[in-house]
Scaffold this motif. Structure first.
Motif, PDB file in Angstrom:
ATOM      1  N   PRO A   1       1.878  38.430 -47.891  1.00  0.00           N
ATOM      2  CA  PRO A   1       1.452  36.496 -47.314  1.00  0.00           C
ATOM      3  C   PRO A   1       1.807  35.693 -46.463  1.00  0.00           C
ATOM      4  O   PRO A   1       1.438  35.409 -45.673  1.00  0.00           O
ATOM      5  N   LEU A   2       3.442  36.686 -46.154  1.00  0.00           N
ATOM      6  CA  LEU A   2       3.730  36.109 -44.969  1.00  0.00           C
ATOM      7  C   LEU A   2       2.771  36.752 -43.588  1.00  0.00           C
ATOM      8  O   LEU A   2       2.883  35.421 -42.477  1.00  0.00           O
ATOM      9  N   VAL A   3       2.867  37.288 -43.264  1.00  0.00           N
ATOM     10  CA  VAL A   3       1.925  37.591 -42.792  1.00  0.00           C
ATOM     11  C   VAL A   3       0.636  37.653 -42.076  1.00  0.00           C
ATOM     12  O   VAL A   3       0.105  37.131 -41.228  1.00  0.00           O
ATOM     13  N   LEU A   4      -0.256  37.356 -43.349  1.00  0.00           N
ATOM     14  CA  LEU A   4      -1.317  36.530 -43.264  1.00  0.00           C
ATOM     15  C   LEU A   4      -1.428  35.606 -42.908  1.00  0.00           C
ATOM     16  O   LEU A   4      -2.174  34.778 -42.553  1.00  0.00           O
ATOM     17  N   GLY A   5      -0.477  34.383 -42.929  1.00  0.00           N
ATOM     18  CA  GLY A   5       0.092  33.057 -42.659  1.00  0.00           C
ATOM     19  C   GLY A   5       0.238  33.161 -41.265  1.00  0.00           C
ATOM     20  O   GLY A   5      -0.584  32.265 -40.681  1.00  0.00           O
ATOM     21  N   LEU A   6       1.166  34.189 -40.760  1.00  0.00           N
ATOM     22  CA  LEU A   6       0.988  34.576 -38.969  1.00  0.00           C
ATOM     23  C   LEU A   6      -0.140  34.315 -38.870  1.00  0.00           C
ATOM     24  O   LEU A   6      -0.344  33.325 -37.601  1.00  0.00           O
ATOM     25  N   VAL A   7      -1.177  35.169 -39.212  1.00  0.00           N
ATOM     26  CA  VAL A   7      -2.707  35.109 -38.587  1.00  0.00           C
ATOM     27  C   VAL A   7      -3.052  34.663 -38.763  1.00  0.00           C
ATOM     28  O   VAL A   7      -3.956  34.216 -37.339  1.00  0.00           O
ATOM     29  N   ILE A   8      -3.448  33.704 -39.532  1.00  0.00           N
ATOM     30  CA  ILE A   8      -4.234  32.475 -40.120  1.00  0.00           C
ATOM     31  C   ILE A   8      -3.803  31.218 -39.564  1.00  0.00           C
ATOM     32  O   ILE A   8      -4.386  30.161 -38.636  1.00  0.00           O
ATOM     33  N   ALA A   9      -2.444  30.900 -39.278  1.00  0.00           N
ATOM     34  CA  ALA A   9      -2.218  29.766 -38.676  1.00  0.00           C
ATOM     35  C   ALA A   9      -2.544  29.189 -37.874  1.00  0.00           C
ATOM     36  O   ALA A   9      -3.103  28.022 -37.783  1.00  0.00           O
ATOM     37  N   PRO A  10      -2.956  29.874 -36.839  1.00  0.00           N
ATOM     38  CA  PRO A  10      -4.223  29.190 -35.231  1.00  0.00           C
ATOM     39  C   PRO A  10      -4.851  28.907 -35.954  1.00  0.00           C
ATOM     40  O   PRO A  10      -5.109  27.973 -34.878  1.00  0.00           O
ATOM     41  N   ILE A  11      -5.860  29.603 -36.252  1.00  0.00           N
ATOM     42  CA  ILE A  11      -7.541  29.253 -36.944  1.00  0.00           C
ATOM     43  C   ILE A  11      -7.695  28.495 -37.757  1.00  0.00           C
ATOM     44  O   ILE A  11      -8.031  27.607 -37.381  1.00  0.00           O
ATOM     45  N   LEU A  12      -6.645  28.360 -38.689  1.00  0.00           N
ATOM     46  CA  LEU A  12      -6.476  26.934 -39.567  1.00  0.00           C
ATOM     47  C   LEU A  12      -6.116  25.840 -38.796  1.00  0.00           C
ATOM     48  O   LEU A  12      -6.573  24.916 -39.283  1.00  0.00           O
ATOM     49  N   GLU A  13      -5.231  25.286 -38.502  1.00  0.00           N
ATOM     50  CA  GLU A  13      -4.902  24.333 -37.757  1.00  0.00           C
ATOM     51  C   GLU A  13      -5.164  23.633 -36.663  1.00  0.00           C
ATOM     52  O   GLU A  13      -5.398  22.883 -36.826  1.00  0.00           O
TER      53      GLU A  13
END
Lengths: 510, 188
Positions: A436-448
């Motif tokens: 989940p840490l890597v998934l969070g890192l991946v989607i952070a820019p798109i989500l924000e």
């Protein structure tokens, strides 16, 4: 439909071009090895080998990297069945009954069922992908920031809900990943965030150093060579064919695993892992002989192995149609395409038909190659496992360094990889799953970006997520999942996820 | 030793004894099944991780001080990090509060820590030298050191192996895959 068939035919002409077919074969071969070798999963494997694709064109690069991805799903079953060591996380469930079958002298049959199940799951998955992805891409053109926000929030909540270990642990890992993903220049305002005057951090922390550190180096740090197990059951080629009874027992689990795996694969999260766990639980639930599970039940091998391959294919639907990475692995694939100047998303099918259809067709070819590779050559792959681990892990560390350094020629990335290796080691000690840490890192820019754009669009009104039909539907599903999880969490009631986790723990420790 | 608590008059002393006993077992890599009920305060794994995440969240908030939060209709660059930091603190608190379900901290097995520490140290040295010495020399030294220092392999076979695999990898990347690798002072 006719245009789909014509496009697919064009895809086959691309995929069967000798150079492209060679890279599909190479990807499948390397992927199988990656799956076979404990300590180096598909994510680390793809990340490490990313620089190898720099000299290729976009179609060849994605064909080869995807081959590594689904090849590792096939290969992971070999160590699970023959050594009781999951080559990668999605093969954990195969260990239980696969190894039990091997102990009963049915190692060949277990490998054959796993390979055929994987092939069916993968191929049917590609068939559905062929039909579903292009129309979905047309719908996705109408997706705005609120829809993307709602979809990504659903992905995070679904991942947390499906985690059989702990909701809070998963959410904490996702938060940590999101925070890491916000390091660097803010795209909307140009502010530097948490970069500590390091120019290399201006572009943020890359997925590759984090993934290789957590999953590659972290695994090596947790595995002293003295602890490496070498009890390998060697199958005989003539024992590869299952009996008629075994085929009958495998048929329905393969069918169920295909459907389940593909559906779960579409939803963001570590789909291939979750799907194999769920498939095992379902097979045990529907079985007329549930007590056979853990003692060599054919369904316990056929279901999870089919499901994880179908999920690997399903994960390509949001990748190709929406341009959304549903897992760290698909995020690295997006990165690989971007390096070659190809933007993934709804326009991919129209702007780069060679890449899209060539890739889809190569998956049919690749799945067939894997079936041929995995059965007759299983003894060869097992030989790799006889290399002493003491000689193997220094080699993996070297490839970790090359793989990370070559992406940006940045030594800072290698330091990040090393730090992440230590973090990965600590996370394992405290029972945290790093995915989940890597998934969070991946989607952070798109989500924000999509969250902030949505709020700007609505002049600060949060109800925008509930006023558009698609985002409303996605948000309602998220709320429903949260309510179910909170119910079990607050009341400390053991729901089906807790019972599944208990059963898994009991059986893997047996 | 597990019966030590029965002979001790104060629970805290019993806890201390049990914890040091079980820590020594953990270092020896033995499987543990312990019951430390009756201890006044047992530090558990999730107390430590919960505290870490609370501290991390607070640190992020502190570092976000100069980032504009903006408002709902125009969120600034500090908007999202602050939300996630607060969520991290919240989840950290929940984790610590429910720590009773986690392992006792002193019983965590750290028997692989020496191996991990050595691998990290040697790899860090290699990373520090990488841009000076280049791919060939650094990686040959890295593999050789790992094999000789950690794995206690004989020097000569280890040297042959390390130079061999690094040379093959160099040829594979540079000449077959056309991917340049970091050059050293001698240009390769």
């Amino acid at each position: 439909m006719e245009s789909t068939i014509l496009s697919l035919a064009h895809g086959f002409s691309v995929a069967l071009a000798p150079a492209n077919a060679w890279y599909a074969f190479l990807g499948c071969l390397v992927g199988t090895l990656v799956g076979v070798l404990p300590g180096i999963g598909p994510l680390a494997g793809i990340s490490i080998l990313l620089p190898v694709t720099f000299g290729l064109n976009a179609t060849q690069a994605i064909i080869m990297l995807a081959g590594i991805y689904y090849g590792s799903q096939y290969g992971g079953s070999t160590t699970s069945i023959l050594m009781r060591i999951p080559g990668e996380a999605s093969s954990v469930m195969t260990c239980i009954d696969g190894y039990a079958m091997a102990k009963k002298g049915r190692a060949g049959a277990a490998l054959c069922i796993a390979a055929v199940g994987s092939w069916v799951g993968g191929t049917v998955g590609v068939l559905v992908l062929t039909v579903v992805a292009p129309p979905l891409a047309q719908i996705a053109v109408s997706f705005g920031p609120p829809e993307y926000t709602a979809l990504l929030v659903l992905g995070l909540i679904f991942l947390a809900y499906m985690s059989s270990s702990s909701l809070i642990r998963t959410l904490l890992m996702a938060c940590l990943g999101l925070l890491l993903g916000m390091i660097g220049i803010d795209n909307m305002t140009g502010h530097f965030r948490y970069s500590f005057d390091l120019a290399e951090l201006g572009d943020g922390i890359g997925i590759v150093p984090v993934a290789v550190g957590l999953f590659g180096l972290g695994e090596i740090l947790s595995t002293p060579s003295s602890g490496a197990v070498k009890d390998i059951v060697s199958p005989r080629l003539r024992d590869l064919l299952p009996t008629g009874k075994e085929w009958n027992e495998a048929a329905l689990p393969i069918a169920r695993g295909t459907v389940l795996g593909f559906i779960i694969g579409i939803i963001p999260g570590s789909a291939h892992i979750i799907s194999s766990f769920l498939s095992y639980a379902i097979e045990r639930r529907v079985s007329k002989h549930p007590k056979e599970f853990g003692k060599g039940a054919v369904a316990g091998v056929a279901g999870p192995e089919t499901a994880n391959n179908a999920a690997s294919t399903g994960a390509f639907v949001p990748l190709l149609a929406l341009g959304i990475p549903t897992s760290p692995i698909t995020a690295v694939l997006i990165g690989a395409l971007m390096i070659h100047g190809v933007s993934v998303g709804p326009m991919l099918v129209n702007e780069h038909p060679d890449v899209f259809w060539g890739f889809v067709a190569s998956m049919y070819v690749g799945n067939l190659m894997l079936l041929v590779l995995n059965l007759p050559l299983v003894s060869l792959f097992v030989t790799v496992l006889r290399i002493p681990y003491a000689y193997l892990y220094p080699l993996i560390i070297m490839f970790c360094i090359i793989g990370v350094y070559e992406v940006n020629n940045s030594i800072v990335d290698v330091w990040i990889m090393l730090i992440m290796g230590v973090v990965g080691y600590a996370l394992r000690k405290f029972d945290f799953d790093p995915a989940p840490l890597v998934l969070g890192l991946v989607i952070a820019p798109i989500l924000e970006q999509s969250l902030r754009q949505s709020l700007i669009m609505s002049n600060g009104n949060y109800l925008i997520f509930f006023s558009r039909p698609i985002s409303l539907g996605l948000m309602l599903v998220s709320i429903g999942l949260l309510a179910l999880a909170a119910n079990a969490f607050v009341l400390k009631r053991a729901d089906w996820r807790a019972r599944l986790a208990e059963a898994e723990t009991g059986e893997t420790e047996r | 030793m597990p019966n030590a608590r029965k002979t001790q008059s104060t629970p805290s002393a019993a806890c201390r004894d049990d914890v040091s006993y079980h820590r020594s077992l953990a270092w020896a890599g033995l499987e543990l099944s312990v019951n430390l009920e009756g201890c006044l305060m047992t530090l558990r794994a999730d107390h430590v991780t919960g505290a870490f995440f609370i501290g991390f969240g607070v640190l992020v908030l502190a570092l976000s001080g100069d980032l504009p939060t903006g408002n709902l209709s125009m969120p600034g660059s500090g908007f999202m990090p602050k939300i996630v930091a607060v969520l991290t603190i919240f989840f950290g608190v929940v984790l610590a509060v429910r720590a009773g379900e986690s392992k006792i901290f002193a019983t965590l097995s750290w028997n692989d820590a020496k191996h991990a520490g050595l691998v990290v140290g040697i790899t860090a040295a290699a990373v520090a030298l990488f841009e000076w010495l280049g791919f060939l020399a650094t990686n040959a030294l890295l593999i050789l050191t790992l094999l000789v220092v950690i794995e206690r392999r004989p020097l000569l076979p280890a040297a042959v192996y390390s130079i061999g695999v690094v040379a093959i990898t160099y040829v594979l990347f540079v000449y077959i895959l056309k991917t340049p690798l970091q050059a050293g002072p001698l240009g390769f």
